[in-house]
Write a protein that holds these residues in place. Sequence first.
Motif, PDB file in Angstrom:
ATOM      1  N   TYR A  55      -6.250  -8.782  -8.179  1.00 11.63           N
ATOM      2  CA  TYR A  55      -5.254  -7.757  -7.846  1.00 11.63           C
ATOM      3  C   TYR A  55      -3.826  -8.204  -8.189  1.00 11.63           C
ATOM      4  CZ  TYR A  55      -2.233  -4.725  -5.152  1.00 11.63           C
ATOM      5  OH  TYR A  55      -1.212  -3.878  -4.793  1.00 11.63           O
ATOM      6  N   LYS A  71       9.522  -4.272  -4.944  1.00 10.01           N
ATOM      7  CA  LYS A  71       9.168  -4.730  -3.588  1.00 10.01           C
ATOM      8  C   LYS A  71      10.373  -5.403  -2.909  1.00 10.01           C
ATOM      9  CE  LYS A  71       4.180  -5.020  -4.299  1.00 10.01           C
ATOM     10  NZ  LYS A  71       3.030  -5.817  -4.758  1.00 10.01           N
ATOM     11  N   GLY A  92      -2.741  -5.288   2.122  1.00 14.05           N
ATOM     12  CA  GLY A  92      -3.449  -5.931   1.015  1.00 14.05           C
ATOM     13  C   GLY A  92      -3.317  -7.442   1.013  1.00 14.05           C
ATOM     14  N   ASP A  95       2.046  -9.183  -0.115  1.00 11.08           N
ATOM     15  CA  ASP A  95       3.369  -9.270  -0.762  1.00 11.08           C
ATOM     16  C   ASP A  95       4.525  -8.814   0.127  1.00 11.08           C
ATOM     17  OD1 ASP A  95       2.639 -10.336  -3.150  1.00 11.08           O
ATOM     18  OD2 ASP A  95       2.941  -8.525  -4.345  1.00 11.08           O
ATOM     19  N   ILE A  96       4.389  -7.620   0.697  1.00  8.56           N
ATOM     20  CA  ILE A  96       5.514  -7.037   1.453  1.00  8.56           C
ATOM     21  C   ILE A  96       5.765  -7.839   2.732  1.00  8.56           C
ATOM     22  CG2 ILE A  96       6.300  -4.955   2.703  1.00  8.56           C
ATOM     23  CD1 ILE A  96       6.312  -4.678  -0.366  1.00  8.56           C
ATOM     24  N   ASP A 118      -5.112  -3.609   6.996  1.00  8.96           N
ATOM     25  CA  ASP A 118      -5.691  -3.057   5.756  1.00  8.96           C
ATOM     26  C   ASP A 118      -7.151  -2.725   6.034  1.00  8.96           C
ATOM     27  OD1 ASP A 118      -4.787  -3.319   2.525  1.00  8.96           O
ATOM     28  OD2 ASP A 118      -6.939  -3.139   2.896  1.00  8.96           O
ATOM     29  N   GLY A 145      -8.272  -2.324   9.511  1.00 13.74           N
ATOM     30  CA  GLY A 145      -8.164  -1.006  10.132  1.00 13.74           C
ATOM     31  C   GLY A 145      -7.807   0.066   9.131  1.00 13.74           C
ATOM     32  N   ALA A 147      -5.731   3.396   8.058  1.00 18.41           N
ATOM     33  CA  ALA A 147      -4.430   4.033   8.328  1.00 18.41           C
ATOM     34  C   ALA A 147      -4.582   5.359   9.068  1.00 18.41           C
ATOM     35  CB  ALA A 147      -3.692   4.262   7.011  1.00 18.41           C
ATOM     36  N   ALA A 163       3.220   0.022   1.313  1.00 18.17           N
ATOM     37  CA  ALA A 163       3.596  -0.056  -0.106  1.00 18.17           C
ATOM     38  C   ALA A 163       2.357   0.173  -0.962  1.00 18.17           C
ATOM     39  CB  ALA A 163       4.218  -1.414  -0.415  1.00 18.17           C
ATOM     40  N   GLY A 165       0.125   2.142  -0.720  1.00 14.49           N
ATOM     41  CA  GLY A 165      -1.062   2.323   0.115  1.00 14.49           C
ATOM     42  C   GLY A 165      -1.339   3.781   0.420  1.00 14.49           C
TER      43      GLY A 165
HETATM   44  N1  SAM Z   1       0.675  -3.231  -0.012  1.00 15.06           N
HETATM   45  C1  SAM Z   1       0.061  -4.109  -0.977  1.00 15.06           C
HETATM   46  C2  SAM Z   1       0.967  -4.313  -2.162  1.00 15.06           C
HETATM   47  O1  SAM Z   1       1.976  -3.609  -2.251  1.00 15.06           O
HETATM   48  O2  SAM Z   1       0.660  -5.159  -2.995  1.00 15.06           O
HETATM   49  C3  SAM Z   1      -1.323  -3.602  -1.392  1.00 15.06           C
HETATM   50  C4  SAM Z   1      -1.331  -2.274  -2.079  1.00 15.06           C
HETATM   51  S1  SAM Z   1      -2.911  -1.873  -2.770  1.00 15.06           S
HETATM   52  C5  SAM Z   1      -2.472  -0.914  -4.167  1.00 15.06           C
HETATM   53  C6  SAM Z   1      -3.505  -0.634  -1.688  1.00 15.06           C
HETATM   54  C7  SAM Z   1      -4.099  -1.187  -0.413  1.00 15.06           C
HETATM   55  O3  SAM Z   1      -4.384  -0.078   0.446  1.00 15.06           O
HETATM   56  C8  SAM Z   1      -5.414  -1.936  -0.600  1.00 15.06           C
HETATM   57  O4  SAM Z   1      -5.321  -3.211  -0.041  1.00 15.06           O
HETATM   58  C9  SAM Z   1      -6.436  -1.071   0.132  1.00 15.06           C
HETATM   59  O5  SAM Z   1      -7.488  -1.794   0.706  1.00 15.06           O
HETATM   60  C10 SAM Z   1      -5.563  -0.391   1.173  1.00 15.06           C
HETATM   61  N2  SAM Z   1      -6.102   0.854   1.719  1.00 15.06           N
HETATM   62  C11 SAM Z   1      -6.680   1.873   1.055  1.00 15.06           C
HETATM   63  N3  SAM Z   1      -7.028   2.851   1.894  1.00 15.06           N
HETATM   64  C12 SAM Z   1      -6.637   2.452   3.135  1.00 15.06           C
HETATM   65  C13 SAM Z   1      -6.719   3.041   4.423  1.00 15.06           C
HETATM   66  N4  SAM Z   1      -7.253   4.234   4.598  1.00 15.06           N
HETATM   67  N5  SAM Z   1      -6.221   2.354   5.469  1.00 15.06           N
HETATM   68  C14 SAM Z   1      -5.657   1.125   5.306  1.00 15.06           C
HETATM   69  N6  SAM Z   1      -5.570   0.518   4.100  1.00 15.06           N
HETATM   70  C15 SAM Z   1      -6.041   1.176   3.023  1.00 15.06           C
END
Ligand code: SAM
Length: 274
Positions: A55, A71, A92, A95-96, A118, A145, A147, A163, A165
Motif C-alpha cells: 500500500y 497529508k 490504515g 500516515d496521518i 480501521d 472497527g 466507520a 484520509a 477513507g
Molecule cells: N488513511 C490512510 C492513508 O491516508 O494512507 C489509509 C487510507 S486507505 C486508501 C483506506 C482505508 O480505509 C483502508 O485502510 C481501509 O481498510 C479503510 N476502510 C475502508 N472501509 C472502511 C470502513 N467502512 N470503516 C473503517 N475503515 C475502512
Amino acid sequence: MVNRPQKKTEKSKLNNASENGQTETTQSGFGYQKTAPEMRTKLVREVFESVAPKYDVMNDVMSLGIHRLWKRDFVNGVAPKADEAILDLAGGTGDIAFLMQNARSRFTEPDNKITICDINPAMLNVGKQRAMDKGLHGKFDWVEGNAEELPFDDNSFDVVTIAFGLRNVTRLSKALSDILRVLKPGGRFYCLEFSHIPVPLLQKAYDRYSFGFLPWAGEKIAGDRAAYQYLAESIRAFPDQAALVKLMQNAGFNAVAYRNLSIGIAAIHHGFKG
Ligand code: SAM
C-alpha cells in the motif's frame, strides 16, 4: 489476489433512502460494478487486505510522492494539540496519525494516545510495524472497527480525521452521523479525499491517467490490477466537493467548508459539532 467482479456495468450511484425520517445515502457500487451494500463493504475489505503489504509504496508511485504533501497540508490544518483526544478513522497504515503525533508532541509530550481505527486488520498490522520502525511504539491505540458503527462512546473525541477513507465507506450518511456522535460538542472533523477537477479538459486528462496508469501500476507493483481499477472508479464515483458539503451539513455538522488541493484532484472538508 481476491476474486472480484471485473465487468464494467454501470457507474456507481449515491442512493438516498428514507428511514425513520432520516435520509440514508449509500454508495450503490463497487467502483462501476453494481453491488448490494453488504457485498460492497466485503469487496472493499478484500481490496485493502490484498494491497496492504504494498500500500505505502503504491501511494508513492501513483502520486509521485504528492500524497505526502497533501497529508502534511491536511495535518497542518488540523493543528492537533497535546491534550486533545484524537481519532484517525480508516487510519490504515498510520500516515496521518504519525504526522499528528509528531505535530502535537513538538512542544509538550502528550500523555494520551491517538486512536487509529480501521476495518481492516491487515492494514493495521502494517501500521503497527511501521510505528515500531519509526520509534512511535506505544503512542497509539489500534482499533478494528467499521466507520458506519464506530466502537466508541458518544462525545469521546475532540478531533476526528479521515484520509482517503470516506470514499470506501458504503453508507456515507451513517458514517458521517456516527463521526458526529463520537465527537465532543465543539469537536472538529476533517476529511481528506480524492475529489473532482472543475475544469472538464483537465478532468479528462486525469481520467486517462487514472484508468490507464493506475491499474497497470497496480498489476506490476502490487500484483492486483482490479484493486487499482477499483481505486480509479471509486474516485470518479465519489460525491464532488459541493455534494460532500451537503452530506456533512445533512449529518449535522456546522460551519462546513472545503478547500481544493492540486486543482481539485483532492479536497479537504471540515466541519464542527455544534
Ligand atoms: N488513511 C490512510 C492513508 O491516508 O494512507 C489509509 C487510507 S486507505 C486508501 C483506506 C482505508 O480505509 C483502508 O485502510 C481501509 O481498510 C479503510 N476502510 C475502508 N472501509 C472502511 C470502513 N467502512 N470503516 C473503517 N475503515 C475502512
